[in-house]
Design a protein around this motif. Structure first.
Motif, PDB file in Angstrom:
ATOM      1  N   GLU A  97       0.824  -1.204   0.000  1.00  0.00           N
ATOM      2  CA  GLU A  97       0.000   0.000   0.000  1.00  0.00           C
ATOM      3  C   GLU A  97       0.862   1.258   0.000  1.00  0.00           C
ATOM      4  O   GLU A  97       0.537   2.249  -0.667  1.00  0.00           O
ATOM      5  CB  GLU A  97      -0.943  -0.006   1.205  1.00  0.00           C
ATOM      6  CG  GLU A  97      -2.045  -1.053   1.114  1.00  0.00           C
ATOM      7  CD  GLU A  97      -2.843  -1.152   2.392  1.00  0.00           C
ATOM      8  OE1 GLU A  97      -3.889  -1.808   2.372  1.00  0.00           O
ATOM      9  OE2 GLU A  97      -2.427  -0.570   3.405  1.00  0.00           O
ATOM     10  N   LEU A  98       1.981   1.214   0.758  1.00  0.00           N
ATOM     11  CA  LEU A  98       2.888   2.362   0.734  1.00  0.00           C
ATOM     12  C   LEU A  98       3.508   2.536  -0.647  1.00  0.00           C
ATOM     13  O   LEU A  98       3.664   3.652  -1.149  1.00  0.00           O
ATOM     14  CB  LEU A  98       3.985   2.168   1.784  1.00  0.00           C
ATOM     15  CG  LEU A  98       3.535   2.279   3.254  1.00  0.00           C
ATOM     16  CD1 LEU A  98       4.688   1.934   4.185  1.00  0.00           C
ATOM     17  CD2 LEU A  98       3.006   3.677   3.541  1.00  0.00           C
ATOM     18  N   ALA A 134       3.390   5.541  -5.781  1.00  0.00           N
ATOM     19  CA  ALA A 134       3.160   5.648  -7.223  1.00  0.00           C
ATOM     20  C   ALA A 134       2.008   6.580  -7.543  1.00  0.00           C
ATOM     21  O   ALA A 134       1.950   7.195  -8.596  1.00  0.00           O
ATOM     22  CB  ALA A 134       2.868   4.258  -7.811  1.00  0.00           C
ATOM     23  N   GLN A 135       1.044   6.696  -6.605  1.00  0.00           N
ATOM     24  CA  GLN A 135      -0.135   7.525  -6.860  1.00  0.00           C
ATOM     25  C   GLN A 135       0.207   9.006  -6.860  1.00  0.00           C
ATOM     26  O   GLN A 135      -0.360   9.789  -7.624  1.00  0.00           O
ATOM     27  CB  GLN A 135      -1.207   7.259  -5.793  1.00  0.00           C
ATOM     28  CG  GLN A 135      -1.853   5.887  -5.897  1.00  0.00           C
ATOM     29  CD  GLN A 135      -2.774   5.632  -4.727  1.00  0.00           C
ATOM     30  OE1 GLN A 135      -2.804   6.399  -3.774  1.00  0.00           O
ATOM     31  NE2 GLN A 135      -3.540   4.565  -4.786  1.00  0.00           N
ATOM     32  N   ILE A 136       1.077   9.420  -5.991  1.00  0.00           N
ATOM     33  CA  ILE A 136       1.246  10.863  -5.764  1.00  0.00           C
ATOM     34  C   ILE A 136       2.638  11.324  -6.166  1.00  0.00           C
ATOM     35  O   ILE A 136       3.202  12.217  -5.554  1.00  0.00           O
ATOM     36  CB  ILE A 136       0.970  11.199  -4.291  1.00  0.00           C
ATOM     37  CG1 ILE A 136       1.904  10.414  -3.377  1.00  0.00           C
ATOM     38  CG2 ILE A 136      -0.458  10.920  -3.906  1.00  0.00           C
ATOM     39  CD1 ILE A 136       1.787  10.788  -1.907  1.00  0.00           C
ATOM     40  N   LYS A 137       3.223  10.731  -7.191  1.00  0.00           N
ATOM     41  CA  LYS A 137       4.549  11.150  -7.619  1.00  0.00           C
ATOM     42  C   LYS A 137       4.557  12.635  -7.935  1.00  0.00           C
ATOM     43  O   LYS A 137       3.847  13.088  -8.836  1.00  0.00           O
ATOM     44  CB  LYS A 137       4.954  10.361  -8.862  1.00  0.00           C
ATOM     45  CG  LYS A 137       5.311   8.912  -8.548  1.00  0.00           C
ATOM     46  CD  LYS A 137       5.788   8.200  -9.783  1.00  0.00           C
ATOM     47  CE  LYS A 137       6.217   6.775  -9.456  1.00  0.00           C
ATOM     48  NZ  LYS A 137       6.672   6.059 -10.654  1.00  0.00           N
ATOM     49  N   MET A 174       9.763 -11.725 -13.099  1.00  0.00           N
ATOM     50  CA  MET A 174       8.853 -12.838 -12.888  1.00  0.00           C
ATOM     51  C   MET A 174       9.168 -13.650 -11.636  1.00  0.00           C
ATOM     52  O   MET A 174       8.428 -14.538 -11.266  1.00  0.00           O
ATOM     53  CB  MET A 174       8.897 -13.776 -14.107  1.00  0.00           C
ATOM     54  CG  MET A 174       8.340 -13.152 -15.365  1.00  0.00           C
ATOM     55  SD  MET A 174       6.612 -12.696 -15.163  1.00  0.00           S
ATOM     56  CE  MET A 174       5.892 -14.297 -14.888  1.00  0.00           C
ATOM     57  N   SER A 175      10.273 -13.352 -10.939  1.00  0.00           N
ATOM     58  CA  SER A 175      10.655 -14.136  -9.767  1.00  0.00           C
ATOM     59  C   SER A 175       9.760 -13.887  -8.571  1.00  0.00           C
ATOM     60  O   SER A 175       9.821 -14.588  -7.579  1.00  0.00           O
ATOM     61  CB  SER A 175      12.107 -13.814  -9.398  1.00  0.00           C
ATOM     62  OG  SER A 175      12.208 -12.469  -8.950  1.00  0.00           O
ATOM     63  N   ARG A 176       8.921 -12.816  -8.644  1.00  0.00           N
ATOM     64  CA  ARG A 176       8.033 -12.445  -7.527  1.00  0.00           C
ATOM     65  C   ARG A 176       8.799 -12.096  -6.265  1.00  0.00           C
ATOM     66  O   ARG A 176       8.319 -12.241  -5.146  1.00  0.00           O
ATOM     67  CB  ARG A 176       7.023 -13.549  -7.223  1.00  0.00           C
ATOM     68  CG  ARG A 176       6.082 -13.846  -8.367  1.00  0.00           C
ATOM     69  CD  ARG A 176       4.826 -14.527  -7.916  1.00  0.00           C
ATOM     70  NE  ARG A 176       3.903 -14.725  -9.027  1.00  0.00           N
ATOM     71  CZ  ARG A 176       2.635 -15.049  -8.903  1.00  0.00           C
ATOM     72  NH1 ARG A 176       2.124 -15.205  -7.700  1.00  0.00           N
ATOM     73  NH2 ARG A 176       1.858 -15.217  -9.954  1.00  0.00           N
ATOM     74  N   TYR A 197       6.533  -4.753  -9.155  1.00  0.00           N
ATOM     75  CA  TYR A 197       6.510  -5.704  -8.036  1.00  0.00           C
ATOM     76  C   TYR A 197       5.242  -5.544  -7.209  1.00  0.00           C
ATOM     77  O   TYR A 197       4.624  -6.534  -6.795  1.00  0.00           O
ATOM     78  CB  TYR A 197       7.755  -5.486  -7.181  1.00  0.00           C
ATOM     79  CG  TYR A 197       7.832  -6.374  -5.965  1.00  0.00           C
ATOM     80  CD1 TYR A 197       7.615  -5.868  -4.693  1.00  0.00           C
ATOM     81  CD2 TYR A 197       8.127  -7.728  -6.087  1.00  0.00           C
ATOM     82  CE1 TYR A 197       7.695  -6.683  -3.591  1.00  0.00           C
ATOM     83  CE2 TYR A 197       8.203  -8.549  -4.988  1.00  0.00           C
ATOM     84  CZ  TYR A 197       7.989  -8.019  -3.734  1.00  0.00           C
ATOM     85  OH  TYR A 197       8.059  -8.825  -2.643  1.00  0.00           O
ATOM     86  N   SER A 198       4.845  -4.295  -6.964  1.00  0.00           N
ATOM     87  CA  SER A 198       3.622  -4.043  -6.193  1.00  0.00           C
ATOM     88  C   SER A 198       2.398  -4.582  -6.921  1.00  0.00           C
ATOM     89  O   SER A 198       1.515  -5.177  -6.310  1.00  0.00           O
ATOM     90  CB  SER A 198       3.468  -2.529  -5.950  1.00  0.00           C
ATOM     91  OG  SER A 198       2.227  -2.254  -5.344  1.00  0.00           O
TER      92      SER A 198
END
Length: 609
Positions: free
Chosen positions: A395-396, A401-404, A545-547, A560-561
Motif C-alpha cells: 500500500e505504501l 506511485a499515486q502521488i509522484k 517474474m521471480s516475484r 513488483y507491487s
C-alpha cells in the motif's frame, strides 16, 4: 407453609440426577426462550428500523451530493460554453449583411463548437443555441418544431440576465431533446455580448433523466429501497422505475408527503405509513424532495424468521434436555471443567493454553481437537500478521506511485506551456485529464475497481504524457464491453505503461506505440499491455517474474507491487506474465478472475463521482 417446603425438599431429594435437571431447568428454559423471543423480536425490529433509517439518510445525502455535482457541473459547462460562443462571434464578426456562404460557415463552426463542448462535459447530454434571429444550432440532429423552440426562447425572456442560469424543470417533449424517449432537464442561459451588452441568443443545455436516476439504486440488498425525486407538484421527475416517471405520486404517498411537510422541521423526515417506512429529504436547489420508500414487511422479514427459528430451537432444546439429563448424571463434570477453564483462558487472550487430555473417549477427543485448534489459531495469527505487514508495504508502494510529485509538476508545466502557446483547448483537456486521474488515484474508497475505471485512469495518464511526449509514442485501447466489469486492483496498469514509456519507448529514439487490450483465456481475463520499444533481455524478465524484489528495487517497485497485489487479492494463480525481446518490444499480461456476464463483482468500487 413449613410442611409444604419440607415435603418439596424431601420429594426433590428422592429424585435421580436426571430428573432433578429436568425439574429445575425445563421450566427455566421454556420461560427464558419465551421472554427472549418476545424481547429480542421487539429490540431487533426497533434496531433494524433505526439502522435502516440511518442508512437511508446516509444514502440520501450521498444521492443529493452526486445530484448536486451534476447540476454544478452543467452550470459550470454553461459558463464556459457562453464564453466560447462569445469568442466565436468575435472571431467571425458575423453581421446581417453577410452572405449565405458566410452564415453556413458560421453555423458549421457553431455546431462543431457545441459538439466539442458536449463531448468534454460528460454531464451534458445535448446543447442548443438559438440566436436572436431564430436560427437554431445544436450538438445533435434537432428535429423539433422551430416555433415551439422559439416559444421556449421567449419564455421568461424579460427576467434573463447575463451570468444567471435558470433550470426549466424535468419535461417529456419531442423538441429540444437529444432523446425523445427520455425526460429532459434543461438549463437555460442568455448569451450576451460582453462588450456591448447586446444579446446573441439563448443557450439550452439538456441533461437526461437517466443520468440522475443512475444514482437512485440502493446498495443494501437486504432491505430493497425505492428512491424518487418529486417536484413541488408531487410529480415523480426522477425514478429508477421507468413506468412511474412524469406521473403524480399515488394518493398514499401524497398523503404521507403532506404529513411529513407538516413535521419537517429539519432537512430529513421519516414516518411510517401503510406498512411502509417513508423518508423525505429536501433538495432546495430545484425545490424537489428525495423520497425513499421501504416496506416494513420486507424489512422485518428476517426478524419474523428468527422468531420462528427460536421456537423450533426451543422445541429442540426441550427434547434435547431429556436426553442431556441422562448424560449429565455420568461422571463427566471434572474433565469438562478443566476443558472449560482452558477455553476461558483462550477467550481472555492466552492462546498458549493447553488443555490436559487424560482419556481416549469423546472428552479426550474434544481436548485434542481444542489443542489442535488453538495451535492452528496461533499459526494463522502469525500468518495474518505477516500478510498485513506485506500488504502495508504494498500500500505504501502504491501510494508512492499515486502521488509522484514530478509527474504533477511536469504536467502543470505542460499546461502552462500550452496556455503560453494559446493552445487553450489542449490545455483544458490536459487539465481535466489530470483532475480525473488524481480524483481516482487519491480516492480513499475500496482498493478494487472495475476494469472500465482502471482503463479510464490509464487513458487520462497516457493522454497527459502524450501531450508531453508527442514524438515518443501513441497508444490504442481495445477493451471488449463484456469485460469492463472485471475487478482489478486500482492503479495496476499505470506502472506498466509508465515502464513501457520511460524504459521502452523513450530509449528507442523513434515514435512507438502502446496497445492495451483484453480477452479471455482458460477461464481467466487477460489484460495485455504491449509496446514496440527497446525490449529487455532474458535476465531482466526472469528478475521481474521471480516475484521477489530484486536489486533494481526502486525502478521495479511499481511492477513488483502490481504482482503482489494481484496475488494477494485473487490468489497465487493470478499475476503478471512478461514477454520481451531486445530490439522488438515488451508484452505484459495481467491475469484476472473472470466474472459471470451481467454479474456485479463484490467489494468493487464502480462509481467515482
Amino acid at each position: 407453609m413449613l410442611n409444604l417446603f419440607s415435603f418439596v425438599q424431601k420429594w426433590f431429594g428422592q429424585l435421580h440426577f436426571k430428573s432433578k435437571v429436568i425439574v429445575l431447568f425445563l421450566p427455566l428454559i421454556i420461560l427464558s426462550l419465551l421472554i427472549l423471543g418476545i424481547w429480542s423480536s421487539q429490540i431487533f425490529s426497533r434496531s433494524l428500523i433505526e439502522r435502516t433509517t440511518s442508512n437511508v439518510a446516509d444514502e440520501s445525502q450521498l444521492i443529493l451530493s452526486r445530484t448536486d455535482y451534476i447540476f454544478s457541473s452543467v452550470e459550470t459547462a454553461s459558463n464556459i460554453m457562453v464564453t466560447n460562443i462569445n469568442r466565436l462571434y468575435e472571431s467571425s464578426s458575423l453581421s446581417s449583411q453577410d452572405s449565405s456562404v458566410a452564415r453556413i460557415r458560421f453555423g458549421n463552426l457553431m455546431q462543431s463548437r457545441l459538439s466539442i463542448d458536449v463531448s468534454i462535459f460528460r454531464e451534458v447530454d445535448g446543447a442548443v443555441f438559438v440566436d436572436t434571429e431564430g436560427t437554431i444550432y445544436s450538438s445533435y440532429d434537432e428535429k423539433g418544431d422551430k416555433h415551439r423552440i422559439w416559444n421556449k426562447v421567449l419564455l421568461n425572456k424579460d427576467t434573463d440576465s447575463y451570468g444567471t442560469a435558470s433550470w426549466m424543470g424535468m419535461e417529456q417533449r419531442d423538441y429540444l431533446t437529444p432523446d425523445q424517449n427520455s425526460p429532459i432537464l434543461t438549463l437555460r442561459k442568455t448569451v450576451i455580448n460582453i462588450d456591448t451588452g447586446e444579446p446573441y441568443g439563448t443557450l439550452f443545455l439538456m441533461v437526461k433523466e437517466k443520468r440522475l436516476s443512475a444514482y437512485l439504486h440502493s446498495g443494501d440488498s437486504s432491505a430493497p429501497k425505492a428512491y424518487y425525486f418529486l417536484d413541488h407538484d408531487n410529480q415523480i421527475v426522477v425514478a429508477a422505475d421507468r413506468d412511474t416517471l412524469m406521473r403524480p405520486a399515488d394518493a398514499g404517498l401524497a398523503e404521507a408527503m403532506q404529513q411529513c411537510r407538516l413535521e419537517l422541521s429539519q432537512s430529513t423526515c421519516s414516518i411510517k405509513d401503510n406498512g411502509n417506512l417513508i423518508t423525505v429529504m429536501n433538495y432546495d436547489r430545484m425545490g424537489w424532495k428525495l423520497v425513499n420508500v421501504v416496506s416494513l414487511s420486507l424489512l422485518t422479514a428476517d426478524v419474523r424468521q428468527n422468531v420462528r427459528l427460536m421456537i423450533w430451537i426451543g422445541l429442540f432444546c426441550l427434547v434435547f434436555s431429556l436426553f442431556g439429563a441422562s448424560f449429565l448424571s455420568r461422571m463427566v463434570v471434572s474433565p469438562l471443567e478443566q476443558l472449560a477453564r482452558a477455553m476461558r483462558k483462550v477467550v481472555n487472550g492466552d492462546i498458549h493454553t493447553v488443555a490436559p487430555v487424560r482419556t481416549k473417549d469423546e472428552i479426550g477427543m474434544i481436548g485434542e481437537a481444542f489443542n489442535f485448534m488453538v495451535g492452528r489459531v496461533r499459526e494463522l495469527l502469525d500468518a495474518v500478521r505477516q500478510e498485513q505487514n506485506h500488504k502495508r508495504e504494498y500500500e505504501l508502494a502504491l501510494m508512492s506511485a499515486q502521488i509522484k510529485p514530478h509527474f504533477l509538476y511536469n504536467t502543470l508545466d505542460t499546461i502552462y506551456a500550452l496556455n503560453e502557446l494559446e493552445r487553450y483547448d489542449e490545455a483544458k483537456d490536459t487539465t481535466k485529464a489530470l483532475a480525473d486521474f488524481y480524483r481516482m488515484a487519491l480516492n480513499k474508497g475500496r482498493e478494487l475497481v472495475i476494469l472500465e475505471q482502471e482503463v479510464r485512469i490509464t487513458d487520462d495518464y497516457l493522454s497527459i504524457l502524450q501531450v508531453r511526449y508527442p514524438d515518443v509514442f501513441r497508444y490504442e485501447i481495445d477493451i471488449p464491453p463484456e469485460l469492463t466489469g472485471t475487478p482489478i486492483p486500482k492503479l495496476s496498469l499505470q506502472p506498466i505503461v509508465e515502464n513501457a514509456i520511460y524504459h521502452g519507448l523513450k530509449e528507442k529514439g523513434v515514435k512507438g506505440i502502446i496497445r492495451i487490450s483484453a480477452f479471455t483465456q482458460d477461464y481467466k481475463v487477460i489484460v495485455r499491455v504491449e509496446d514496440n520499444g527497446v525490449g529487455m533481455n532474458e535476465e531482466k524478465v526472469k528478475a521481474i517474474m521471480s516475484r521477489h524484489l530484486h536489486e533494481e528495487g526502486a525502478r521495479s517497485i511499481g511492477t513488483y507491487s502490481v504482482q503482489r497485489r494481484l496475488s494477494l487479492y485473487f490468489g497465487e494463480e493470478y499475476g503478471l506474465t512478461v514477454y520481451s525481446a531486445v530490439g522488438e518490444g515488451t508484452r505484459v499480461d495481467l491475469s484476472l478472475p473472470m466474472q459471470n456476464i451481467g454479474s456485479e463483482p463484490e467489494d468493487v468500487s464502480s462509481n467515482d463521482c
